[in-house]
Write a protein that holds these residues in place. Structure first.
Motif, PDB file in Angstrom:
ATOM      1  N   ASP A   1      -8.293  11.653  -4.002  1.00  0.00           N
ATOM      2  CA  ASP A   1      -8.284  12.592  -2.890  1.00  0.00           C
ATOM      3  C   ASP A   1      -7.816  11.844  -1.643  1.00  0.00           C
ATOM      4  O   ASP A   1      -8.585  11.134  -1.000  1.00  0.00           O
ATOM      5  CB  ASP A   1      -9.684  13.161  -2.657  1.00  0.00           C
ATOM      6  N   LEU A   2      -6.551  11.972  -1.320  1.00  0.00           N
ATOM      7  CA  LEU A   2      -5.970  11.280  -0.171  1.00  0.00           C
ATOM      8  C   LEU A   2      -5.739  12.221   1.005  1.00  0.00           C
ATOM      9  O   LEU A   2      -5.062  11.866   1.973  1.00  0.00           O
ATOM     10  CB  LEU A   2      -4.630  10.641  -0.572  1.00  0.00           C
ATOM     11  N   ALA A   3      -6.314  13.419   0.923  1.00  0.00           N
ATOM     12  CA  ALA A   3      -6.057  14.437   1.942  1.00  0.00           C
ATOM     13  C   ALA A   3      -6.477  13.965   3.321  1.00  0.00           C
ATOM     14  O   ALA A   3      -7.455  13.232   3.493  1.00  0.00           O
ATOM     15  CB  ALA A   3      -6.800  15.719   1.573  1.00  0.00           C
ATOM     16  N   ARG A   4      -5.722  14.385   4.317  1.00  0.00           N
ATOM     17  CA  ARG A   4      -6.001  14.089   5.717  1.00  0.00           C
ATOM     18  C   ARG A   4      -5.960  15.410   6.479  1.00  0.00           C
ATOM     19  O   ARG A   4      -4.945  16.113   6.467  1.00  0.00           O
ATOM     20  CB  ARG A   4      -4.927  13.147   6.254  1.00  0.00           C
ATOM     21  N   ASN A   5      -7.069  15.784   7.120  1.00  0.00           N
ATOM     22  CA  ASN A   5      -7.088  17.005   7.908  1.00  0.00           C
ATOM     23  C   ASN A   5      -6.199  16.847   9.133  1.00  0.00           C
ATOM     24  O   ASN A   5      -5.856  15.733   9.545  1.00  0.00           O
ATOM     25  CB  ASN A   5      -8.518  17.346   8.347  1.00  0.00           C
ATOM     26  N   ASP A   6      -5.869  17.969   9.752  1.00  0.00           N
ATOM     27  CA  ASP A   6      -4.990  17.928  10.916  1.00  0.00           C
ATOM     28  C   ASP A   6      -5.599  17.176  12.094  1.00  0.00           C
ATOM     29  O   ASP A   6      -4.870  16.713  12.985  1.00  0.00           O
ATOM     30  CB  ASP A   6      -4.628  19.351  11.361  1.00  0.00           C
TER      31      ASP A   6
ATOM     32  N   GLU B   1       1.657  19.340   1.658  1.00  0.00           N
ATOM     33  CA  GLU B   1       1.749  19.691   0.225  1.00  0.00           C
ATOM     34  C   GLU B   1       2.232  18.499  -0.593  1.00  0.00           C
ATOM     35  O   GLU B   1       1.706  18.207  -1.663  1.00  0.00           O
ATOM     36  CB  GLU B   1       2.696  20.884   0.062  1.00  0.00           C
ATOM     37  N   ILE B   2       3.234  17.779  -0.079  1.00  0.00           N
ATOM     38  CA  ILE B   2       3.756  16.621  -0.807  1.00  0.00           C
ATOM     39  C   ILE B   2       2.716  15.516  -0.866  1.00  0.00           C
ATOM     40  O   ILE B   2       2.524  14.875  -1.910  1.00  0.00           O
ATOM     41  CB  ILE B   2       5.064  16.115  -0.161  1.00  0.00           C
ATOM     42  N   TRP B   3       2.012  15.283   0.257  1.00  0.00           N
ATOM     43  CA  TRP B   3       1.006  14.220   0.270  1.00  0.00           C
ATOM     44  C   TRP B   3      -0.167  14.550  -0.652  1.00  0.00           C
ATOM     45  O   TRP B   3      -0.682  13.658  -1.352  1.00  0.00           O
ATOM     46  CB  TRP B   3       0.523  13.952   1.686  1.00  0.00           C
ATOM     47  N   ASP B   4      -0.587  15.781  -0.669  1.00  0.00           N
ATOM     48  CA  ASP B   4      -1.650  16.179  -1.599  1.00  0.00           C
ATOM     49  C   ASP B   4      -1.195  16.002  -3.045  1.00  0.00           C
ATOM     50  O   ASP B   4      -1.981  15.614  -3.923  1.00  0.00           O
ATOM     51  CB  ASP B   4      -2.055  17.631  -1.355  1.00  0.00           C
ATOM     52  N   PHE B   5       0.090  16.271  -3.297  1.00  0.00           N
ATOM     53  CA  PHE B   5       0.646  16.064  -4.631  1.00  0.00           C
ATOM     54  C   PHE B   5       0.615  14.572  -4.991  1.00  0.00           C
ATOM     55  O   PHE B   5       0.316  14.207  -6.134  1.00  0.00           O
ATOM     56  CB  PHE B   5       2.083  16.603  -4.678  1.00  0.00           C
ATOM     57  N   VAL B   6       0.929  13.702  -4.031  1.00  0.00           N
ATOM     58  CA  VAL B   6       0.858  12.255  -4.269  1.00  0.00           C
ATOM     59  C   VAL B   6      -0.563  11.861  -4.663  1.00  0.00           C
ATOM     60  O   VAL B   6      -0.776  11.092  -5.614  1.00  0.00           O
ATOM     61  CB  VAL B   6       1.317  11.468  -3.018  1.00  0.00           C
ATOM     62  N   GLY B   7      -1.557  12.396  -3.952  1.00  0.00           N
ATOM     63  CA  GLY B   7      -2.945  12.114  -4.293  1.00  0.00           C
ATOM     64  C   GLY B   7      -3.281  12.552  -5.706  1.00  0.00           C
ATOM     65  O   GLY B   7      -3.976  11.848  -6.457  1.00  0.00           O
ATOM     66  N   GLU B   8      -2.770  13.725  -6.103  1.00  0.00           N
ATOM     67  CA  GLU B   8      -3.009  14.215  -7.462  1.00  0.00           C
ATOM     68  C   GLU B   8      -2.365  13.286  -8.489  1.00  0.00           C
ATOM     69  O   GLU B   8      -2.965  12.990  -9.539  1.00  0.00           O
ATOM     70  CB  GLU B   8      -2.444  15.628  -7.593  1.00  0.00           C
ATOM     71  N   CYS B   9      -1.161  12.816  -8.210  1.00  0.00           N
ATOM     72  CA  CYS B   9      -0.473  11.914  -9.144  1.00  0.00           C
ATOM     73  C   CYS B   9      -1.259  10.625  -9.351  1.00  0.00           C
ATOM     74  O   CYS B   9      -1.259  10.058 -10.451  1.00  0.00           O
ATOM     75  CB  CYS B   9       0.928  11.593  -8.633  1.00  0.00           C
TER      76      CYS B   9
END
Length: 612
Positions: free
Chosen positions: A254-259, A242-250
């Motif tokens: 799209d910096l998301a990384r799947n498991d 959740e925090i990393w996705d928030f960083v991407g939004e800031c």
């Protein structure tokens, strides 16, 4: 120190005996002449390659420039508690003159409109697993984010880059505010307590006194390790995501990384690095890994444009790459201008060990001024050039080389390296502790063999030469008047007289150039009718008993007023010659050094008949 979003800043306190602080940490990494861009590129590349050894697919490294969205700036700072951590301490840091730049950077970070970052990401890698609060060889998260000066090697892999626990020095020093956010996905194990994702921020700040307490400067942002704990542990799994996705939004990315996308993201806040400098550093030090398909690297600028390293497009790197590929193919050569051979084995406890293979080549003339001339690229299986070792002498023709160490000596070389992985030192404390006696012998053989082979090859490129620049001795004899006649395409009878006379006299010689005056004039055999005359100039290195032609060295023919006529390896002047004519030119050789040159002119003439 908690914030409203559930995060917690742990700050190290200076207390008890031998208190830990950041003063030695920030100055503890001797860059050994590497630029900040080179240090970060080398660290990022080696971490990625080490982490990708046991993961299928090509290890991929990405450097990406980012800027926070103006409307998300405050939310980003608050989410990590930066205002409550840094703002109260800012006046304290500003009081110290040595902290002026850092304090001003923190002020801009908290107050100015722009907020930049550099994201270093790797893919097809294992991520930062292991225990987060233990520092054994498999505890990758703890070793990168939380450890200092661990002089053992992660995972006991002799082909790894090695580890001194100084990774965060590199990244923190690359941030104007010494602050980095780490995010990683990895396979769940018993050591990870079943989690597969972690996120933590780390700061390496100046030591200081605040509210009557002395702080060492190390700071970690995570979640409390227990309700009453003063220790921060990394956020894990859903909260970390959740925090990393928030960083991407800031940062509007799209910096998301799947498991299942194992790997690591390192976000350097307010970076002091330059993207093109990082790209060039990757080309300089990772062309072996790029050439073998061991590593793929992308650079994404702030406009979203992608750039890829292209060492084959770098003229000064091409000879090194050619030699490396020949060594990898098992080629053996022993030519005048190129040599590839195995270095003689070294015996340790009656066991002969392979030392490595060296490739040597005369440097092309276009590399005469390159910073890489008279160097040997050192490698030991990591995919990285350890360094370009200066060898030989500028008194001789420039050369270059590649040395690839044998696996038999990897463990000795790793133990002999400094924190920057820039040299193999036989005096290394760690080497002599791990391998007393034998280690020093091996490393001395490696270094000595490289230098001796290079010097011998370089001297064999030409005969011994006089270093005198005086008008006496052989230099005073550097004059040639080789002149021949020609009719059509058929050679002229050598007994026929020459239809023109030529003289070549040294006019000036300085450290960076040598100038000769070329004069062509008529003689008693010059025909009455004008005729075409072609003059070709060449030169060779003068020894006491022989001349060695010099190839691939560009020089110039100019008019006496300095106007350039031609500049090439064998320049030519074509003119219409006639009785009574006098033609004068200047022949200029750049960077003659201390060597003596024979300058020769060969003339061909088309005449219908020779007049006695």
């Amino acid at each position: 120190m908690s914030n409203d979003n559930g995060g917690f800043w742990e700050l190290s306190r200076m207390q008890g005996k031998n208190p830990t602080h950041t003063g030695g940490f920030l100055s503890g990494y001797d860059h050994r002449g590497f630029s900040p861009n080179q240090v970060t590129a080398r660290e990022g590349g080696q971490n990625a390659i080490d982490a990708g050894k046991k993961v299928p697919g090509v290890t991929t490294l990405v450097f990406q420039e980012l800027s926070v969205r103006p409307d998300m700036r405050t939310a980003f700072l608050d989410r990590f508690g930066f205002p409550s951590l840094l703002a109260p301490r800012l006046p304290v840091w500003a009081e110290e003159q040595r902290n002026e730049y850092f304090a001003e950077s923190v002020r801009k970070f908290l107050e100015d409109g722009s907020l930049s970052a550099l994201l270093v990401r790797d893919f097809n890698t294992c991520g930062l697993g292991g225990k987060w609060d233990r520092f054994d060889r498999g505890d990758h998260f703890a070793r990168l984010v939380c450890a200092l000066n661990l002089d053992d090697k992660a995972d006991q892999d002799p082909e790894s880059g090695g580890s001194f626990g100084l990774g965060k020095t590199t990244y923190a020093n690359s941030s104007a505010v010494h602050t980095v956010i780490y995010h990683s996905v990895f396979g769940p194990t018993a050591d990870t307590e079943g989690v597969r994702r972690r996120l933590m921020a780390a700061g390496v700040y100046p030591r200081h006194t605040f509210e009557n307490e002395k702080f060492g400067g190390f700071a970690y942002f995570g979640e409390r390790n227990g309700a009453e704990s003063e220790e921060a542990r990394p956020f894990v799994d859903d909260e970390a995501k959740e925090i990393w996705d928030f960083v991407g939004e800031c940062f509007d990315q799209d910096l998301a990384r799947n498991d299942d996308q194992t790997g690591t993201d390192i976000l350097i806040l307010m970076p002091t690095l330059e993207l093109y400098g990082l790209l060039q550093a990757i080309e300089d030090f990772y062309w072996p890994a790029l050439a073998r398909g061991q590593l793929a690297v992308r650079f994404v600028d702030e406009d979203g444009e992608e750039h890829r390293p292209n060492p084959l497009g770098r003229e000064e790197l091409l000879p090194f790459i050619r030699l490396f590929k020949s060594i990898q193919a098992g080629t053996k050569e022993d030519k005048e201008t190129r040599k590839i051979k195995a270095v003689r084995r070294v015996k340790v406890e009656d066991e002969p060990l392979g030392v490595g293979t060296i490739g040597l080549e005369k440097a092309p003339s276009e590399l005469a001024e390159s910073r890489l001339k008279n160097t040997v690229a050192l490698m030991r299986g990591t995919g990285m050039v350890i360094n370009y070792l200066p060898c030989g002498s500028d008194r001789f023709e420039a050369a270059l080389g590649v040395f690839v160490a044998d696996k038999d000596v990897f463990k000795y070389l790793v133990a002999s390296e400094n924190a920057a992985h820039s040299e193999w030192s036989p005096e290394s404390r760690r080497l002599n502790g791990d391998f007393p006696g034998a280690g020093k012998t091996v490393v001395e053989r490696v270094n000595g063999s490289i230098r001796n082979q290079f010097s011998s090859f370089q001297q064999d490129l030409q005969p011994d030469v006089s270093s005198s620049k005086s008008d006496s001795g052989i230099l005073s004899r550097l004059l040639s008047d080789a002149l021949s006649g020609k009719k059509g395409d058929s050679p002229v009878d050598p007994g026929l007289p020459n239809p023109a006379s030529i003289s070549l006299i040294r006019k000036e010689r300085a450290g960076d150039h040598s100038i000769w005056r070329l004069r062509i004039h008529d003689n008693e055999h010059t025909p009455d009718a004008p005729f075409p005359l072609k003059v070709q100039v060449s030169f060779s290195l003068a020894g006491d008993s022989k001349h060695v032609p010099i190839k691939r060295k560009v020089f110039s023919i100019k008019k006496t007023d300095g106007t350039l006529i031609e500049q090439s390896e064998r320049p030519v002047v074509e003119l219409q010659f006639e009785k009574g004519a006098v033609h004068e030119f200047l022949v200029e050789i750049n960077n003659p050094g201390d060597e003596n040159y024979v300058v020769s002119c060969r003339c061909t003439a088309e005449v219908e008949e020779f007049v006695s």
